[in-house]
Write a protein that holds these residues in place. Structure first.
Motif, PDB file in Angstrom:
ATOM      1  N   ALA A   4       0.820  -1.212   0.000  1.00  0.00           N
ATOM      2  CA  ALA A   4       0.000   0.000   0.000  1.00  0.00           C
ATOM      3  C   ALA A   4       0.854   1.263   0.000  1.00  0.00           C
ATOM      4  CB  ALA A   4      -0.946  -0.008   1.201  1.00  0.00           C
ATOM      5  N   GLU A   5       1.881   1.291   0.810  1.00  0.00           N
ATOM      6  CA  GLU A   5       2.701   2.513   0.897  1.00  0.00           C
ATOM      7  C   GLU A   5       3.458   2.800  -0.400  1.00  0.00           C
ATOM      8  OE1 GLU A   5       6.160   4.590   3.681  1.00  0.00           O
ATOM      9  OE2 GLU A   5       5.378   2.620   4.191  1.00  0.00           O
ATOM     10  N   PRO A   6       4.259   1.850  -0.949  1.00  0.00           N
ATOM     11  CA  PRO A   6       4.975   2.175  -2.190  1.00  0.00           C
ATOM     12  C   PRO A   6       4.050   2.402  -3.384  1.00  0.00           C
ATOM     13  CG  PRO A   6       5.350  -0.113  -1.559  1.00  0.00           C
ATOM     14  CD  PRO A   6       4.694   0.547  -0.395  1.00  0.00           C
ATOM     15  N   LEU A   7       2.975   1.611  -3.517  1.00  0.00           N
ATOM     16  CA  LEU A   7       2.073   1.820  -4.652  1.00  0.00           C
ATOM     17  C   LEU A   7       1.301   3.121  -4.503  1.00  0.00           C
ATOM     18  CD1 LEU A   7       0.579  -1.698  -5.451  1.00  0.00           C
ATOM     19  CD2 LEU A   7       2.663  -0.627  -6.294  1.00  0.00           C
ATOM     20  N   GLY A   8       0.870   3.418  -3.272  1.00  0.00           N
ATOM     21  CA  GLY A   8       0.181   4.686  -3.039  1.00  0.00           C
ATOM     22  C   GLY A   8       1.062   5.877  -3.372  1.00  0.00           C
ATOM     23  N   ALA A   9       2.345   5.776  -3.013  1.00  0.00           N
ATOM     24  CA  ALA A   9       3.284   6.867  -3.319  1.00  0.00           C
ATOM     25  C   ALA A   9       3.468   7.025  -4.824  1.00  0.00           C
ATOM     26  CB  ALA A   9       4.622   6.593  -2.641  1.00  0.00           C
ATOM     27  N   ALA A  10       3.631   5.913  -5.530  1.00  0.00           N
ATOM     28  CA  ALA A  10       3.841   5.975  -6.981  1.00  0.00           C
ATOM     29  C   ALA A  10       2.617   6.528  -7.690  1.00  0.00           C
ATOM     30  CB  ALA A  10       4.176   4.581  -7.514  1.00  0.00           C
TER      31      ALA A  10
END
Length: 301
Positions: A129-135
């Motif tokens: 969730a964190e890396p995909l949300g950031a991207a």
């Protein structure tokens, strides 16, 4: 032998048969395949002492009736954990740590068109969730977006819903899983809230596919295509629509058995065996340039 652990094919095949008959989403086909594996074992077809070769032979037979590519005996070069799905999670974690959490590329092309590559898979949402949300938040300001799934081999349906949530404006029914037995069903919906900014449901969106795109990557492309939200560009995908679980049956072998099937609320079917058919067919290597050109033309219009 490829691996140092002694291989006895009969116990591996017997356990594969047990897992198949207990868990496969299609019980009638499970019985057919169980009979086939028992007969082949009795005939000596699996009389090998190499784990990788046994995996190849058994997988070919498992997929011989209905071509289910999620149904397989997988070989792992390194010893794998004995617990259920342990081998899969171990390999996933290595890939997650070396791929920036499954979003290895975010790029801005000419004309304000962004590219987000999701690879090598859609990792469990509690990780991703964190890396995909950031991207996706970074790409949300683009005028058009290209989601690159050409090297994505599958993953978590919850992560599919998370990505879709960034690309839609309203809560939307994406998919329904029908579990073995047919009585229990589970709907998947986009989320009412996402961290960061949404790209939203109105700007041009393109999804790139290849003949290697598989499983949850196919669901992401198919869901967005069926909703009329995205234009799929590239090659027909591999055609795996059945969620599966894995069981270690030897230190280097894992049986994966599908226990459900996906049904799309728009089409009433799925991509099993046929793959996601692109709206704009082209070689995978040309798909990015083709989608960029389509996005620029649409923005100019």
């Amino acid at each position: 032998m490829t691996n140092s652990t002694k291989l006895a094919p009969a116990p591996v095949v017997d356990e594969t048969v047990r897992l198949l008959t207990e868990h496969y989403v299609f019980p009638e086909i499970a019985e057919q395949l169980a009979d086939l594996l028992r007969r082949r074992l009795a005939e000596g077809a699996y009389g090998v002492d190499d784990a990788e070769e046994l995996a190849r032979l058994v997988t070919a037979d498992l997929q011989s009736v209905n071509g289910d590519r999620h149904l397989r005996l997988k070989h792992h070069a390194d010893p794998v954990p004995a617990k259920q799905d342990g081998a899969t999670l171990q390999a996933m974690r290595r890939d997650f740590d070396t791929s920036l959490g499954g979003a290895p590329r975010v790029q801005l092309l000419d004309g304000g068109v962004a590219v987000v590559e999701l690879a090598p898979m859609l990792f469990p949402l509690e990780w991703a969730a964190e890396p995909l949300g950031a991207a996706l938040t970074l790409a949300s300001r683009a005028r058009a977006l290209i989601v690159d799934l050409r090297a994505n081999r599958g993953g978590d349906p919850d992560t599919v819903a998370f990505v879709c949530s960034h690309l839609l404006d309203e809560r939307t029914h994406l998919n329904t899983m029908h579990w073995r037995g047919g009585e229990r069903r589970e709907q998947s919906w986009s989320l009412p809230y996402v961290p960061g900014e949404r790209f939203g449901g109105s700007k041009p969106l393109y999804v790139l596919t290849s003949d290697s795109s598989f499983s949850a990557a196919e669901e992401l492309a198919y869901d967005l295509q069926q909703l009329g939200r995205a234009v799929v560009v590239g090659e027909s995908t591999r055609g795996g629509a059945h969620p599966c679980k894995g069981w270690t049956v030897h230190p280097h072998l894992e049986v994966t058995v599908p226990f459900g099937r996906a049904v799309n609320p728009v089409s009433g079917t799925n991509w099993e065996g046929v793959g996601v058919q692109p709206d704009v067919p082209c070689a995978a290597a040309d798909a990015l340039d083709r989608a960029h050109a389509l996005a620029l033309a649409r923005l100019a219009g």
